[in-house]
Write a protein that holds these residues in place. Structure first.
Motif, PDB file in Angstrom:
ATOM      1  N   THR A  64       0.821  -1.204   0.000  1.00 47.07           N
ATOM      2  CA  THR A  64       0.000   0.000   0.000  1.00 47.07           C
ATOM      3  C   THR A  64       0.860   1.262   0.000  1.00 47.07           C
ATOM      4  O   THR A  64       0.527   2.244  -0.663  1.00 47.07           O
ATOM      5  CB  THR A  64      -0.941   0.011   1.219  1.00 47.07           C
ATOM      6  OG1 THR A  64      -1.727  -1.178   1.192  1.00 47.07           O
ATOM      7  CG2 THR A  64      -1.863   1.211   1.189  1.00 47.07           C
ATOM      8  N   SER A 138      -7.235   1.448  -9.612  1.00 45.86           N
ATOM      9  CA  SER A 138      -7.940   2.556  -8.972  1.00 45.86           C
ATOM     10  C   SER A 138      -9.451   2.326  -8.908  1.00 45.86           C
ATOM     11  O   SER A 138     -10.125   2.857  -8.026  1.00 45.86           O
ATOM     12  CB  SER A 138      -7.641   3.876  -9.697  1.00 45.86           C
ATOM     13  OG  SER A 138      -8.002   3.807 -11.065  1.00 45.86           O
ATOM     14  N   ILE A 141     -10.119   0.731  -5.628  1.00 41.06           N
ATOM     15  CA  ILE A 141     -10.002   1.709  -4.546  1.00 41.06           C
ATOM     16  C   ILE A 141     -11.242   2.589  -4.497  1.00 41.06           C
ATOM     17  O   ILE A 141     -11.764   2.898  -3.422  1.00 41.06           O
ATOM     18  CB  ILE A 141      -8.750   2.583  -4.739  1.00 41.06           C
ATOM     19  CG1 ILE A 141      -7.514   1.706  -4.886  1.00 41.06           C
ATOM     20  CG2 ILE A 141      -8.574   3.536  -3.552  1.00 41.06           C
ATOM     21  CD1 ILE A 141      -7.263   0.798  -3.724  1.00 41.06           C
ATOM     22  N   TRP A 145     -13.856   3.284  -1.262  1.00 42.78           N
ATOM     23  CA  TRP A 145     -14.050   4.615  -0.680  1.00 42.78           C
ATOM     24  C   TRP A 145     -15.443   5.180  -0.912  1.00 42.78           C
ATOM     25  O   TRP A 145     -15.835   6.139  -0.252  1.00 42.78           O
ATOM     26  CB  TRP A 145     -13.012   5.579  -1.260  1.00 42.78           C
ATOM     27  CG  TRP A 145     -11.669   5.454  -0.625  1.00 42.78           C
ATOM     28  CD1 TRP A 145     -10.667   4.583  -0.964  1.00 42.78           C
ATOM     29  CD2 TRP A 145     -11.151   6.223   0.468  1.00 42.78           C
ATOM     30  NE1 TRP A 145      -9.572   4.763  -0.158  1.00 42.78           N
ATOM     31  CE2 TRP A 145      -9.838   5.761   0.732  1.00 42.78           C
ATOM     32  CE3 TRP A 145     -11.677   7.253   1.255  1.00 42.78           C
ATOM     33  CZ2 TRP A 145      -9.051   6.293   1.746  1.00 42.78           C
ATOM     34  CZ3 TRP A 145     -10.883   7.778   2.254  1.00 42.78           C
ATOM     35  CH2 TRP A 145      -9.587   7.305   2.499  1.00 42.78           C
TER      36      TRP A 145
END
Length: 199
Positions: A64, A138, A141, A145
């Motif tokens: 990470t 992404s 991710i 989120w």
């Protein structure tokens, strides 16, 4: 066996304190205990899932922190920031940032260049492979989120600004703790473990 013994010991100690009416309380947190607990839980889960999480499927698995380094380089591409400035933006020691950059360069995800006006300074740019790796990962991710972003979307700009101020104050507090730790190490002639002394 050791874990069971520890649990029994903790249970006995807690029960004894309760019987004595002297159970330890985390009074310094006040009404913020649940927020602190939530922050610690997030930090622990985050650290636990660092190793090899982001991958192109072609041997470019990143931790990470390596991922964050790549993301930082992408975010500030064109700003011509040196490595020390980028490390500061991530809040990590320059020595650690340099280590992550070395890994990214070896994996062909980042390229290093010397500034034309200052050959001692290194400018970092993402390679095409780095851009592709970020693009592929992404989306994952973003999904993680999205629920948190949905909560932020319900807040006013002023509320969001206050959250940012809270996080900045938290960061300043951690920096202060590092400085106090250094002072204690100098005064008491001991060397604490961890990365704090690398800064």
């Amino acid at each position: 066996y050791g874990a069971n013994l520890s649990c029994c010991t903790i249970f006995w100690y807690t029960e004894k304190n309760e019987q004595d009416g002297d159970r330890m309380k985390l009074e310094w947190m006040g009404e913020n205990r649940e927020i602190v607990r939530g922050l610690m839980r997030y930090a622990n889960l985050y650290a636990h899932n660092q190793i090899g999480r982001f991958s192109s499927g072609e041997g470019a698995a990143l931790s990470t922190l390596e991922w964050q380094t790549l993301e930082c380089i992408l975010e500030f591409e064109g700003e011509n920031y040196n490595m020390a400035t980028l490390a500061e933006k991530l809040g990590i020691p320059a020595s650690n940032f340099s280590k992550y950059v070395k890994t990214l360069v070896e994996k062909g995800l980042v390229e290093r260049y010397k500034r034309a006006d200052n050959r001692k300074e290194i400018i970092l740019l993402p390679s095409e492979a780095g851009r592709e790796l970020y693009r592929k990962n992404s989306a994952l991710i973003a999904r993680e989120w999205q629920p948190a972003f949905a909560l932020l979307a319900q807040m006013t700009p002023a509320d969001r600004e206050r959250i940012l101020e809270f996080l900045e104050e938290l960061s300043r507090g951690i920096d202060l703790g590092d400085r106090l730790l250094r002072q204690a190490a100098d005064t008491l002639d001991f060397q604490p473990s961890g990365e704090a002394l690398e800064r």
